[in-house]
Design an enzyme around this catalytic site. Structure first.
Site, PDB file in Angstrom:
ATOM      1  N   THR A  46      23.539  66.821  14.762  1.00 22.84           N
ATOM      2  CA  THR A  46      22.958  67.664  15.813  1.00 22.84           C
ATOM      3  C   THR A  46      21.904  68.607  15.248  1.00 22.84           C
ATOM      4  O   THR A  46      21.952  68.956  14.058  1.00 22.84           O
ATOM      5  CB  THR A  46      24.082  68.486  16.468  1.00 22.84           C
ATOM      6  OG1 THR A  46      23.512  69.506  17.261  1.00 22.84           O
ATOM      7  CG2 THR A  46      24.977  69.174  15.443  1.00 22.84           C
ATOM      8  N   ASP A  47      21.003  69.058  16.118  1.00 21.59           N
ATOM      9  CA  ASP A  47      20.020  70.073  15.694  1.00 21.59           C
ATOM     10  C   ASP A  47      20.689  71.442  15.520  1.00 21.59           C
ATOM     11  O   ASP A  47      20.099  72.349  14.936  1.00 21.59           O
ATOM     12  CB  ASP A  47      18.863  70.160  16.701  1.00 21.59           C
ATOM     13  CG  ASP A  47      19.291  70.522  18.126  1.00 21.59           C
ATOM     14  OD1 ASP A  47      20.499  70.651  18.386  1.00 21.59           O
ATOM     15  OD2 ASP A  47      18.396  70.658  18.988  1.00 21.59           O
ATOM     16  N   GLU A  48      21.936  71.580  16.017  1.00 16.86           N
ATOM     17  CA  GLU A  48      22.589  72.892  15.956  1.00 16.86           C
ATOM     18  C   GLU A  48      22.892  73.322  14.518  1.00 16.86           C
ATOM     19  O   GLU A  48      23.124  74.499  14.255  1.00 16.86           O
ATOM     20  CB  GLU A  48      23.873  72.902  16.809  1.00 16.86           C
ATOM     21  CG  GLU A  48      23.557  72.600  18.253  1.00 16.86           C
ATOM     22  CD  GLU A  48      24.691  72.878  19.220  1.00 16.86           C
ATOM     23  OE1 GLU A  48      25.528  73.753  18.942  1.00 16.86           O
ATOM     24  OE2 GLU A  48      24.744  72.197  20.254  1.00 16.86           O
ATOM     25  N   TYR A  95      31.594  74.640  15.651  1.00 15.47           N
ATOM     26  CA  TYR A  95      31.133  73.256  15.863  1.00 15.47           C
ATOM     27  C   TYR A  95      29.995  72.923  14.907  1.00 15.47           C
ATOM     28  O   TYR A  95      30.054  71.946  14.159  1.00 15.47           O
ATOM     29  CB  TYR A  95      30.679  73.066  17.320  1.00 15.47           C
ATOM     30  CG  TYR A  95      29.853  71.809  17.533  1.00 15.47           C
ATOM     31  CD1 TYR A  95      30.407  70.540  17.377  1.00 15.47           C
ATOM     32  CD2 TYR A  95      28.489  71.881  17.866  1.00 15.47           C
ATOM     33  CE1 TYR A  95      29.639  69.383  17.550  1.00 15.47           C
ATOM     34  CE2 TYR A  95      27.728  70.735  18.043  1.00 15.47           C
ATOM     35  CZ  TYR A  95      28.302  69.488  17.879  1.00 15.47           C
ATOM     36  OH  TYR A  95      27.541  68.355  18.047  1.00 15.47           O
ATOM     37  N   LYS A 105      29.764  70.247  11.750  1.00 16.94           N
ATOM     38  CA  LYS A 105      28.788  69.144  11.685  1.00 16.94           C
ATOM     39  C   LYS A 105      27.938  69.284  10.424  1.00 16.94           C
ATOM     40  O   LYS A 105      27.600  68.279   9.776  1.00 16.94           O
ATOM     41  CB  LYS A 105      27.888  69.145  12.924  1.00 16.94           C
ATOM     42  CG  LYS A 105      28.573  68.771  14.230  1.00 16.94           C
ATOM     43  CD  LYS A 105      29.112  67.354  14.261  1.00 16.94           C
ATOM     44  CE  LYS A 105      28.038  66.307  14.379  1.00 16.94           C
ATOM     45  NZ  LYS A 105      28.616  64.935  14.519  1.00 16.94           N
TER      46      LYS A 105
END
Ligand code: NAD
Length: 325
Positions: A135-137, A161, A165
């Site tokens: 993810t870009d998060e 989260y 990741k």
């Protein structure tokens, strides 16, 4: 003819990915390994159960013995890892399952994959790929004037989260550098489209709107996300899988930065067009207490995948949302 293992294929993106694989004659056989958590829905693939190329194994990616046996028996060319705990709000309430699946599960899957990879002959080793979907998060939060995230942006995860990741991404990278496992990683923006679990913003707003329920919007609704149609994302993953450089990461974006408020307004307008009952749906908007640590803005610069692999999103946000609603 390519054999491919997909983990987390009963979830939102994984099930869309399997649909695309099975609509393509290049893929002779798919094995979906999924634990069937609350987010895994067998109905997402109900119509493909009779397709002889589709196989399913109910398992945790962290069940090393079961997964090792499955990989050895299936003998895949590619493994694509979608399996994850994926909802930020749940990671704030209960972080531990995120470490179990996203970090420990990914580690065990990498270890099972490495054992299989080491048994392959040179030709099969050259063809084999492990692609990890991230993810870009992991890159943290941007201000309005910051340049968009790209592959060289430093990791700066802010939620349990995104931290889990990020941990998984580092392990994937380490398995390339330490063990020579041919890995690829993709970091994408927020996906939308069919078969998304209705705890996420877009399906929640659509379903609440249809039922005349309130549309809860965090804070002032000005948090910005880039929106990527799931079909575009899956095609981006396939182009990285088939043509990406091993050991590298690719950012995949939708070229559609929107505030949450703009997203909800677009949904309300589409609902008004399709269903008079609760129109105007914008009257259902309800501003609620903000999410703790809520990242302000995500944006993706996808020049690398565009220039190297010729991929770019096909859907405009308006077209993709109209289709989704
Ligand atoms: P999802 O929550 O809809 O689906 C996850 C799937 O993984 C479910 O089918 C679930 O049963 C399965 N699963 C969970 N834990 C498992 C385990 N331990 N072993 C085997 N299966 C397990 O998620 P999604 O939205 O489809 O996301 C897929 C991947 O893409 C995730 O890795 C997520 O981090 C990443 N991602 C998603 C988005 C998005 O907008 N949805 C954006 C960026 C990245």
């Amino acid at each position: 003819m390519i054999k491919i293992i997909v983990t987390g294929g009963l979830g939102f993106i994984g099930s869309n990915f399997i649909r695309i694989l099975l609509s393509n004659d290049d893929y002779s056989s798919v094995l979906n390994i999924d634990k069937i958590t609350y987010a895994g829905n067998p109905e997402n693939l109900y119509d493909l159960e009779s397709d002889s190329r589709y196989n399913f194994l109910e398992s945790d990616i962290g069940d090393a013995e079961k997964v090792e046996n499955a990989i050895r028996e299936f003998n895949p060319t590619f493994i694509v890892n979608f399996a994850a705990e994926s909802h930020v709000d749940r990671s704030i309430d209960t972080p531990e399952p995120f470490i179990q699946t996203n970090v420990l599960g990914t580690l065990r899957l990498l270890e099972s994959t490495k054992k299989f990879f080491n048994t392959l002959d040179e030709k099969s080793k050259n063809e084999f790929r492990f692609l990890h979907v991230s993810t870009d998060e992991v890159y943290g939060s941007l201000s309005a004037s910051d340049p968009a995230f790209c592959e060289t942006t430093s990791y700066s995860p802010n939620s349990p989260y995104s931290a889990s990741k990020a941990g998984a991404d580092h392990l994937v990278r380490a398995y390339f550098h330490t063990f020579g496992l041919p890995v690829l990683t993709t970091n994408c923006s927020n996906n939308y489209g069919p078969f998304q679990f209705p705890e996420k913003l877009i399906p929640l707003m659509i379903l609440n709107g249809l039922e005349g329920k309130q549309l809860p919007i965090y804070g002032d609704g000005r948090n910005v996300r880039d929106w990527l149609h799931v079909e575009d994302h899956c095609k981006g993953i396939l182009s990285v899988l088939n043509n990406g450089k091993i050991g590298e990461t690719y950012c995949i974006g939708g070229d559609s930065e929107k505030t949450n408020l703009q997203v909800v307004d677009t949904i309300c307008a589409a609902l008004d067009n399709h269903c008079n009952e609760n129109a105007p749906h914008k009257n259902l908007k309800d501003f609620v207490k903000d999410r703790p640590g809520h990242d302000q803005r995500y944006a993706i610069n996808f020049s690398k995948i565009k220039n190297e692999l010729g991929w770019q999103p096909k859907y405009s946000f308006e077209e993709g949302m109209e289709k989704t609603v």
